[in-house]
Design a protein around this motif. Structure first.
Motif: not given
Length: 189
Positions: A22-36, A75-78
């Motif tokens: 979506a954008n060139g500046s990334y703030t956080c990365i996390s997995p989801d339950l489906d492996g994405n 922040s992101i949390l699955a």
């Protein structure tokens, strides 16, 4: 980074390609339950589909009542139920229901003590039937996911046993079940 071959694969925002990040500046990365792979950006949420090798993007759209309400993601949390909880810079917490493909919101409502304490959210951590939410100026919130009730923890300068700052940057459970709270300039609680 592919550990097996030692090579890096790069992904870029390509405005002409809606399936790029979506954008060139990334703030956080996390997995989801489906492996994405969930990627928070300054331009919304990107979900990298590992099976299809592409991105599904979610950006603020004023005409979408069930879309994300803020593009600046901190922040992101699955969670264990398949929801994606997103802490935003000024939109509070967005919960993305991946089954219905809709967002709903947990925001500060002035005068309502049973709402989020501040709309700038830096960190989210899942506990047993609850979320810990660290804000930038409103301290720490505990949200009971079953009842929707909030408990707020704030800095009280006259109380050495209170939170040391209302500016929370990070949250962690240790192996003994203790909650660690990182603050902006006021140490770790």
């Amino acid at each position: 980074f592919d550990i097996s071959n030692g090579l890096f694969e790069r992904y870029y925002h390509l405005p002409e390609n809606p399936l790029s990040v979506a954008n060139g500046s990334y703030t956080c990365i996390s997995p989801d339950l489906d492996g994405n792979v969930l990627i928070g950006t300054l331009g919304g949420l990107s979900i990298y589909n590992t099976m299809e090798n592409n991105f599904n993007n979610y950006a603020y759209d004023i005409n979408s009542p069930y879309g994300i309400n803020n593009d600046f993601i901190n922040s992101i949390l699955a969670d264990e139920e398949g929801n994606i909880w997103i802490g935003t810079e000024r939109g509070g917490v967005n919960r993305f229901n991946t089954f219905q493909n809709e967002f709903d919101y947990y925001v500060h409502i002035p005068g309502n003590h049973n709402s989020l304490s501040h709309n700038s959210v830096n960190s989210i951590l899942e506990g047993s039937d609850m979320l810990w939410i660290g804000t930038a100026g409103g301290g720490l919130n505990k949200l009971n996911k079953k009842t929707g009730n909030y408990t707020h923890f704030r800095n009280n300068p006259g109380d050495i046993n209170s939170l040391s700052s209302d500016f929370i940057t990070s949250l962690l459970y240790d192996r003994n079940g203790n909650l660690w709270i990182g603050t902006w300039g006021s140490g770790v609680n």
